[in-house]
Design a protein around this motif. Structure first.
Motif, PDB file in Angstrom:
ATOM      1  N   PHE A  91      -3.107   3.334  22.484  1.00 39.90           N
ATOM      2  CA  PHE A  91      -2.758   4.575  23.174  1.00 39.90           C
ATOM      3  C   PHE A  91      -3.042   5.816  22.337  1.00 39.90           C
ATOM      4  CE2 PHE A  91      -0.273   1.494  25.511  1.00 39.90           C
ATOM      5  CZ  PHE A  91      -0.353   1.946  26.812  1.00 39.90           C
ATOM      6  N   THR A  92      -3.398   5.635  21.068  1.00 45.69           N
ATOM      7  CA  THR A  92      -3.591   6.794  20.190  1.00 45.69           C
ATOM      8  C   THR A  92      -4.662   6.513  19.147  1.00 45.69           C
ATOM      9  OG1 THR A  92      -2.470   8.304  18.643  1.00 45.69           O
ATOM     10  CG2 THR A  92      -1.703   6.019  18.668  1.00 45.69           C
ATOM     11  N   LYS A  93      -5.310   7.588  18.700  1.00 45.97           N
ATOM     12  CA  LYS A  93      -6.272   7.476  17.603  1.00 45.97           C
ATOM     13  C   LYS A  93      -5.586   7.703  16.263  1.00 45.97           C
ATOM     14  CE  LYS A  93     -10.120   8.784  20.475  1.00 45.97           C
ATOM     15  NZ  LYS A  93     -11.150   9.715  20.819  1.00 45.97           N
ATOM     16  N   LYS A  94      -4.335   8.176  16.307  1.00 45.39           N
ATOM     17  CA  LYS A  94      -3.564   8.419  15.082  1.00 45.39           C
ATOM     18  C   LYS A  94      -2.971   7.103  14.571  1.00 45.39           C
ATOM     19  CE  LYS A  94      -1.998  12.996  16.567  1.00 45.39           C
ATOM     20  NZ  LYS A  94      -0.779  13.797  16.812  1.00 45.39           N
ATOM     21  N   PRO A  95      -2.654   7.057  13.299  1.00 47.16           N
ATOM     22  CA  PRO A  95      -1.972   5.856  12.798  1.00 47.16           C
ATOM     23  C   PRO A  95      -0.580   5.730  13.414  1.00 47.16           C
ATOM     24  CG  PRO A  95      -2.470   7.395  10.994  1.00 47.16           C
ATOM     25  CD  PRO A  95      -2.917   8.026  12.256  1.00 47.16           C
ATOM     26  N   VAL A  96      -0.142   4.503  13.600  1.00 45.29           N
ATOM     27  CA  VAL A  96       1.205   4.260  14.110  1.00 45.29           C
ATOM     28  C   VAL A  96       2.185   4.518  12.967  1.00 45.29           C
ATOM     29  CG1 VAL A  96       2.784   2.527  15.052  1.00 45.29           C
ATOM     30  CG2 VAL A  96       0.383   2.582  15.791  1.00 45.29           C
ATOM     31  N   ALA A  97       3.193   5.334  13.234  1.00 44.49           N
ATOM     32  CA  ALA A  97       4.176   5.688  12.210  1.00 44.49           C
ATOM     33  C   ALA A  97       5.016   4.476  11.822  1.00 44.49           C
ATOM     34  CB  ALA A  97       5.093   6.790  12.726  1.00 44.49           C
ATOM     35  N   ASP A  98       5.369   4.412  10.553  1.00 38.97           N
ATOM     36  CA  ASP A  98       6.324   3.422  10.078  1.00 38.97           C
ATOM     37  C   ASP A  98       7.697   4.066  10.219  1.00 38.97           C
ATOM     38  OD1 ASP A  98       8.065   1.794   8.670  1.00 38.97           O
ATOM     39  OD2 ASP A  98       6.664   1.437   7.023  1.00 38.97           O
ATOM     40  N   ALA A  99       8.441   3.657  11.234  1.00 42.88           N
ATOM     41  CA  ALA A  99       9.726   4.293  11.541  1.00 42.88           C
ATOM     42  C   ALA A  99      10.772   4.064  10.459  1.00 42.88           C
ATOM     43  CB  ALA A  99      10.243   3.806  12.888  1.00 42.88           C
ATOM     44  N   PHE A 100      10.508   3.163   9.526  1.00 40.56           N
ATOM     45  CA  PHE A 100      11.417   2.980   8.394  1.00 40.56           C
ATOM     46  C   PHE A 100      11.202   4.055   7.330  1.00 40.56           C
ATOM     47  CE2 PHE A 100      11.360  -1.426  10.027  1.00 40.56           C
ATOM     48  CZ  PHE A 100      12.717  -1.575  10.243  1.00 40.56           C
ATOM     49  N   LYS A 101      10.031   4.692   7.358  1.00 42.21           N
ATOM     50  CA  LYS A 101       9.696   5.699   6.344  1.00 42.21           C
ATOM     51  C   LYS A 101       9.762   7.127   6.871  1.00 42.21           C
ATOM     52  CE  LYS A 101       6.759   2.595   3.701  1.00 42.21           C
ATOM     53  NZ  LYS A 101       5.418   2.318   3.215  1.00 42.21           N
ATOM     54  N   SER A 102       9.577   7.313   8.167  1.00 41.80           N
ATOM     55  CA  SER A 102       9.628   8.648   8.747  1.00 41.80           C
ATOM     56  C   SER A 102      10.239   8.552  10.142  1.00 41.80           C
ATOM     57  CB  SER A 102       8.235   9.271   8.807  1.00 41.80           C
ATOM     58  OG  SER A 102       7.381   8.491   9.626  1.00 41.80           O
ATOM     59  N   THR A 103      10.780   9.657  10.598  1.00 41.57           N
ATOM     60  CA  THR A 103      11.405   9.678  11.927  1.00 41.57           C
ATOM     61  C   THR A 103      10.419  10.212  12.933  1.00 41.57           C
ATOM     62  OG1 THR A 103      13.565  10.044  10.923  1.00 41.57           O
ATOM     63  CG2 THR A 103      13.343  10.589  13.251  1.00 41.57           C
ATOM     64  N   GLU A 104      10.119   9.403  13.941  1.00 42.82           N
ATOM     65  CA  GLU A 104       9.207   9.869  14.982  1.00 42.82           C
ATOM     66  C   GLU A 104       9.971  10.488  16.133  1.00 42.82           C
ATOM     67  OE1 GLU A 104       8.499   5.728  15.421  1.00 42.82           O
ATOM     68  OE2 GLU A 104      10.514   6.081  16.075  1.00 42.82           O
ATOM     69  N   SER A 105      11.210  10.040  16.338  1.00 42.06           N
ATOM     70  CA  SER A 105      12.055  10.585  17.393  1.00 42.06           C
ATOM     71  C   SER A 105      13.457   9.999  17.243  1.00 42.06           C
ATOM     72  CB  SER A 105      11.507  10.235  18.783  1.00 42.06           C
ATOM     73  OG  SER A 105      11.580   8.840  18.992  1.00 42.06           O
TER      74      SER A 105
END
Length: 132
Positions: free
Chosen positions: A59-73
């Motif tokens: 769904f995205t060309k961006k890397p998938v965030a590691d939610a353990f290291k940063s907050t996506e929402s």
């Protein structure tokens, strides 16, 4: 037509995520589910799509965030009592989640949060209907 909301979240292990959220009381729509994705029903108009990371990445060309290291929402949802807030947190912890922040009791509003198995942040809150 009522607007529907579909929040897409990447998960590392769909089976474990389904088990986790089933214990919290959520159901799933089999029409929008397969071995790589499932549709968790929050209400008649709100759904969470749990997608294996490889599917989510499409769904995205961006890397998938590691939610353990940063907050996506932070996904916040309401329940019908203070007791249900506490119950949801206890279930989440028993199923491998982690408590985040301290409980917040403002009298008219009560909230607490947890981190799910993939690091996504969830806030559970109750608000006194008389305060609205």
């Amino acid at each position: 037509m009522q607007t529907q909301i579909f929040v897409n979240l990447p998960v590392k292990n769909l089976v474990k995520s389904v088990t986790f959220f089933t214990k919290l009381g959520y159901g799933f729509n089999p029409k929008f589910s397969n071995e790589n994705a499932t549709c968790m029903i929050i209400s008649d108009t709100i759904f969470i799509m749990l997608l294996e990371e490889g599917v989510f990445q499409k769904f995205t060309k961006k890397p998938v965030a590691d939610a353990f290291k940063s907050t996506e929402s932070v996904i916040c949802f309401s329940v019908n009592s203070k007791e249900r807030v506490d119950e949801m947190i206890l279930i989440a912890l028993a199923e491998g989640g982690t408590a985040v922040n301290e409980k917040q009791d403002h009298g008219f509003m009560y909230a607490h949060g947890f981190e799910d198995l993939d690091g996504h942040l969830w806030e559970v809150m109750w608000m006194d209907p008389a305060a609205e």
